[in-house]
Design an enzyme around this catalytic site. Structure first.
Site, PDB file in Angstrom:
ATOM      1  N   PRO A  80     -42.950   9.721  39.448  1.00  0.00           N
ATOM      2  CA  PRO A  80     -43.908   8.803  40.345  1.00  0.00           C
ATOM      3  C   PRO A  80     -45.380   9.175  40.502  1.00  0.00           C
ATOM      4  CG  PRO A  80     -41.801   8.846  41.293  1.00  0.00           C
ATOM      5  CD  PRO A  80     -41.816   9.995  40.419  1.00  0.00           C
ATOM      6  N   LEU A  95       1.026  -1.403  -0.085  1.00  0.00           N
ATOM      7  CA  LEU A  95       0.034   0.076  -0.154  1.00  0.00           C
ATOM      8  C   LEU A  95       0.821   1.047   0.159  1.00  0.00           C
ATOM      9  CD1 LEU A  95      -2.575  -1.248   2.749  1.00  0.00           C
ATOM     10  CD2 LEU A  95      -2.682  -1.662   0.554  1.00  0.00           C
ATOM     11  N   ASN A 143     -11.054   7.201  -6.400  1.00  0.00           N
ATOM     12  CA  ASN A 143     -10.683   8.193  -5.060  1.00  0.00           C
ATOM     13  C   ASN A 143     -11.373   7.453  -3.842  1.00  0.00           C
ATOM     14  OD1 ASN A 143     -10.082  10.975  -6.256  1.00  0.00           O
ATOM     15  ND2 ASN A 143     -11.464  10.220  -7.774  1.00  0.00           N
ATOM     16  N   TYR A 176       3.427  10.935 -11.814  1.00  0.00           N
ATOM     17  CA  TYR A 176       2.474   9.864 -10.675  1.00  0.00           C
ATOM     18  C   TYR A 176       2.051   8.721 -11.698  1.00  0.00           C
ATOM     19  CZ  TYR A 176      -0.784   8.097  -7.602  1.00  0.00           C
ATOM     20  OH  TYR A 176      -1.482   7.305  -6.429  1.00  0.00           O
ATOM     21  N   LYS A 215       3.385   4.968 -11.222  1.00  0.00           N
ATOM     22  CA  LYS A 215       2.210   3.520 -10.596  1.00  0.00           C
ATOM     23  C   LYS A 215       2.313   2.466 -11.878  1.00  0.00           C
ATOM     24  CE  LYS A 215       0.446   4.566  -6.627  1.00  0.00           C
ATOM     25  NZ  LYS A 215       0.680   3.601  -5.526  1.00  0.00           N
TER      26      LYS A 215
END
Length: 368
Positions: free
Chosen positions: A276, A53, A127, A103, A107
């Site tokens: 009560p 991860l 997302n 990015y 990946k």
């Protein structure tokens, strides 16, 4: 089973670790940014499954994309190969892996490394939102939730931009399927089956509607899965000094009455405190019907059909949880026969409307 988790301290990692910790016969080998490579190498010799991860998505320079994504994945694969460990690897890639940006390229390179290794399960996640995601970083949902929970303004720069969302619990559920060899797969890639597409404006509008729930006692639409999951996420960002809120208590010498929850089409819940030897009620409704549940104390609920003289009685007590239905057309009352306060939870099939109260006072015992 020994499970190695890289990025164990990140958003997805924290949720996965928290879930795996509840499972028996599961030993978690956590790898963080500060974990020495020697320790990672040792973990790679021991592990029977890997959740990879770890990754970089907001670096100071583009070179960090390749260091944190491609090179680290390459190191992980080499450590596993050197130890002749062909255990499965779940890798969290990104929907940007096919895009021509640093990015996405990093990946994509990491994906290729694991594909060459084999026995890898690659998820191109959209997302991801949910608890423990860092606000004001790279998640619009986290930022919207964090700011809204604090009464701060939110900025929606591209309101019509469509977002593809996936909820963290659904991601973890899919990861557990992958752990057991039952992952959802389409071609080379695995996927989380539950995703939601909404514009940024739609997401912001949903999240910004949540604070009013305290004022009008409403509940966000729980039949809409996205709204339900966004509300859970929003609550996780509440300031710790703002978990509670007050209800309006209508007090007199007989006790108190407080509305608790109003729903959209499913009625309302209230709390009735009876002192009560006090009797409350002595009214009937044309259409409204109710459920009474005494949770503390003891008493008697009495009914009379408005055209009849016959009185029906039900003894109730917090020692025995029994729901008493209040039908339309029956005048009814509840008497506290004990020496302490009696607490009653009441559900009515419709929210109280002072303009149409549908409440008509009539004594149950017409001879008193």
């Amino acid at each position: 089973m020994k499970i190695l988790i890289t990025g164990a301290g990140g958003f997805i990692g924290k949720n996965l670790v928290a879930t795996l910790q509840t499972m028996k016969d599961c030993e978690i080998l956590e790898c963080h940014n500060s974990t020495p490579l020697e320790k990672l190498q040792k973990f790679c010799a021991e592990c029977e499954f890997v959740f990879h991860l770890a990754g970089v998505n907001r670096p100071k320079t583009d070179d960090e994309f390749f260091t944190g994504n491609e090179k680290f994945t390459e190191t992980l694969a080499e450590f596993l190969t050197a130890k002749n460990n062909n255990c499965p690897v779940v890798f969290t890639s990104s929907i940007q892996a096919d895009l021509n940006n640093p990015y996405g390229k990093s990946k994509k390179s990491a994906e290729n490394i694991l594909m060459r290794r084999g026995n890898s399960k690659i998820y191109r996640l959209p997302n991801v939102f949910g608890k423990w995601c860092r606000p004001n970083y790279n998640s619009a949902v986290a930022t919207f939730c964090y700011n809204t929970a604090r009464g701060l303004e939110i900025s929606v720069n591209a309101p019509e931009r469509e977002m593809n969302l996936v909820y963290i619990d659904d991601v973890i559920e899919e990861f557990l399927r992958a752990l057991n060899g039952n992952e959802n797969k389409d071609g080379d890639f695995c996927f989380v089956p539950k995703t939601y597409k909404r514009t940024l404006k739609e997401i912001a509008d949903i999240i910004q509607s949540f604070p009013k729930c305290r004022a009008d006692l409403s509940i966000p639409n729980q039949t809409d899965e996205l709204t339900k999951k966004l509300y859970s996420t929003y609550l996780s960002y509440l300031p710790e000094n703002n978990f509670g809120y007050n209800l309006t208590m209508h007090k007199d010498n007989r006790g108190s009455f407080s509305e608790f929850i109003r729903t959209d089409g499913q009625g309302q819940f209230s709390v009735n405190i009876v002192k009560p030897h006090i009797t409350k009620g002595n009214h009937w409704h044309h259409s409204k019907h109710e459920k009474f549940l005494v949770i503390l104390g003891e008493g008697v609920i009495r009914f009379r059909q408005i055209f009849s003289d016959e009185i029906l009685e039900y003894k109730v007590s917090g020692e025995k949880h029994e729901v008493i239905e209040i039908p339309p057309g029956y005048t009814h009352s509840i008497e506290n026969t004990g020496e302490t306060d009696m607490a009653v939870i009441i559900w009515a099939n419709e929210n109280f409307n002072p303009e149409i109260p549908d409440t008509y006072f009539l004594a149950v015992n017409q001879f008193e």
